[in-house]
Design a protein around this motif. Structure first.
Motif, short mmCIF file in Angstrom:
data_model
loop_
_atom_site.label_atom_id
_atom_site.label_comp_id
_atom_site.label_asym_id
_atom_site.label_seq_id
_atom_site.Cartn_x
_atom_site.Cartn_y
_atom_site.Cartn_z
N LEU A 1 0.18 -4.97 3.96
CA LEU A 1 -0.02 -4.14 2.77
C LEU A 1 1.34 -3.73 2.24
CD1 LEU A 1 -2.93 -1.79 3.95
CD2 LEU A 1 -3.10 -3.95 2.71
N VAL A 2 1.67 -4.11 1.01
CA VAL A 2 2.97 -3.77 0.42
C VAL A 2 2.79 -2.54 -0.47
CG1 VAL A 2 4.94 -4.57 -0.91
CG2 VAL A 2 3.64 -6.20 0.49
N SER A 3 3.48 -1.48 -0.13
CA SER A 3 3.30 -0.21 -0.83
C SER A 3 4.65 0.43 -1.07
CB SER A 3 2.35 0.69 -0.02
OG SER A 3 2.03 1.87 -0.70
N HIS A 4 4.70 1.76 -1.02
CA HIS A 4 5.86 2.54 -1.43
C HIS A 4 6.19 3.59 -0.38
CE1 HIS A 4 5.29 0.71 -5.43
NE2 HIS A 4 4.01 0.79 -5.10
N GLN A 5 7.42 4.09 -0.46
CA GLN A 5 7.92 4.92 0.63
C GLN A 5 7.05 6.12 0.96
OE1 GLN A 5 11.33 7.64 0.19
NE2 GLN A 5 12.34 6.48 1.83
N THR B 1 -4.54 -7.37 -5.15
CA THR B 1 -4.01 -6.10 -5.66
C THR B 1 -4.95 -4.96 -5.29
OG1 THR B 1 -2.91 -7.21 -7.51
CG2 THR B 1 -3.32 -4.85 -7.73
N ASP B 2 -4.39 -3.96 -4.63
CA ASP B 2 -5.17 -2.80 -4.21
C ASP B 2 -4.55 -1.55 -4.84
OD1 ASP B 2 -6.47 -0.68 -2.98
OD2 ASP B 2 -6.58 -1.66 -1.03
N PRO B 3 -5.19 -0.95 -5.84
CA PRO B 3 -4.62 0.22 -6.50
C PRO B 3 -4.43 1.42 -5.58
CG PRO B 3 -6.90 -0.12 -7.18
CD PRO B 3 -6.50 -1.34 -6.41
N ARG B 4 -5.08 1.42 -4.43
CA ARG B 4 -4.91 2.53 -3.48
C ARG B 4 -3.52 2.53 -2.86
NH1 ARG B 4 -10.52 1.16 -0.44
NH2 ARG B 4 -9.42 -0.84 -0.41
N LEU B 5 -2.80 1.43 -2.99
CA LEU B 5 -1.46 1.32 -2.42
C LEU B 5 -0.36 1.76 -3.38
CD1 LEU B 5 -1.88 -2.20 -0.75
CD2 LEU B 5 -1.98 0.03 0.39
N ILE B 6 -0.73 2.25 -4.55
CA ILE B 6 0.25 2.56 -5.59
C ILE B 6 1.16 3.72 -5.17
CG2 ILE B 6 -1.12 4.27 -6.86
CD1 ILE B 6 -0.24 2.75 -9.45
N GLU B 7 2.30 3.80 -5.86
CA GLU B 7 3.25 4.89 -5.65
C GLU B 7 2.59 6.24 -5.91
OE1 GLU B 7 5.65 6.47 -4.28
OE2 GLU B 7 7.32 5.28 -5.10
N ALA B 8 3.13 7.29 -5.31
CA ALA B 8 2.64 8.64 -5.56
C ALA B 8 2.94 9.05 -7.00
CB ALA B 8 3.31 9.63 -4.60
N GLU B 9 2.00 9.73 -7.61
CA GLU B 9 2.23 10.29 -8.94
C GLU B 9 3.26 11.39 -8.85
OE1 GLU B 9 -0.55 11.89 -12.63
OE2 GLU B 9 -1.20 12.23 -10.56
#
Length: 220
Positions: free
Chosen positions: A155-159, A83-91
Motif C-alpha cells: 500500500l503506497v501512502s503518505h507519511q 487506487t484506494d482513496p483511504r490511503l490519501i494524505e491527511a487533510e
C-alpha cells in the motif's frame, strides 16, 4: 510463517522547489530523486519475490506522487495498481503555504491551534487511523484471496497516515512530535498478521542511500 504481510510504503521525494506544504493538492509529482527511490523500492520487493515471497495486491493513494511511486513496483511484480482513496494524505488547513514559525504566528491562523491533540488544523488522527485500518485489512484479505496463505500486499501512502497507523499498532498515543516520525521517504513499514492478529511491525529504508540531501518538506 505469517498468514499475510501488508507493506505500507511512503512515496518518494516530491518536486517542490517552493517548499510548500502540498497536502492533497494535485500535480505534485516525484522529483528525479523520487523516481530513483521508487525504483529502489521496486528492486527491494522484486528481490523478495525472487526469494519466494508472493505478492497478491498493490494499491496506492490517488495522489500523483503515490501513484508514481507504485508504478515501478507494479512493473517489477506484474501487478496492477489499484487506487484506494483511504490511503490519501491527511487533510491540512495549511496546504499550499510555505510553512514557517513566522507564518504560523499570524493571528489569522490561531484558531487552527485550539486543540493540537486532535489536531484542529487538519484531519483528526483518529479519522486517519480508521481509514488506514480499513485499507490495511482489505489489503490483507484480498492478498490472501488472490495469492494464498502467506501472501504479501503493498500500500503506497503518505507519511502522517502511515505513522499514526504505526503508533496505534505499537499501542502508543497518536499525538506526537512531527520531527520524530519514523517514516522517511520511500520507507517501508511492514505489518505481519496471523489471521486477523498483528504479530509484528517492522520498519526499513530500502532507499536510505538516496535520503541525504532529499527535500524534507512534509506533505501534511
Amino acid at each position: 510463517m505469517p498468514n499475510a504481510t501488508v507493506h505500507l510504503v511512503r512515496h518518494g521525494e516530491v518536486f517542490n522547489p517552493e517548499g510548500v506544504l502540498y497536502g492533497r493538492l494535485p500535480e505534485f509529482h516525484l522529483s528525479d530523486r523520487g523516481v530513483a527511490m521508487a525504483v529502489v523500492v521496486a528492486e527491494h520487493f522484486r528481490e523478495m519475490a525472487d526469494s519466494g515471497v508472493v505478492f497478491g495486491y498493490l494499491a496506492a493513494s490517488p495522489l500523483s506522487r503515490a501513484q508514481e511511486t507504485a508504478q515501478p513496483s507494479a512493473s517489477a511484480l506484474g501487478l496492477n495498481i489499484e487506487t484506494d482513496p483511504r490511503l490519501i494524505e491527511a487533510e491540512n488547513q495549511f496546504e499550499g503555504l510555505k510553512v514557517s514559525s513566522s507564518e504560523l504566528l499570524k493571528p489569522r491562523y490561531w484558531r487552527y491551534f485550539r486543540n493540537p491533540l486532535r489536531p484542529s488544523w487538519g484531519e483528526p488522527y483518529q479519522e486517519q487511523l480508521n481509514r488506514m485500518r480499513l485499507a490495511v485489512e482489505a489489503a490483507r484479505v484480498i492478498a490472501v484471496e488472490r495469492a494464498g496463505d502467506g501472501a504479501h500486499a503493498i500500500l503506497v501512502s503518505h507519511q502522517l497516515p502511515i505513522w499514526v497507523t504505526h503508533l496505534s499498532l505499537q499501542g502508543r498515543r497518536l499525538f506526537h512530535d512531527p520531527r520524530r516520525r519514523e517514516c522517511s521517504l520511500a520507507s517501508v513499514t511492514s505489518i505481519e498478521f496471523e489471521q486477523q492478529r498483528v504479530r509484528s511491525v517492522r520498519y526499513s529504508e530500502p532507499a536510505a542511500a538516496l535520503l541525504p540531501g532529499a527535500a524534507s518538506t512534509p506533505g501534511a
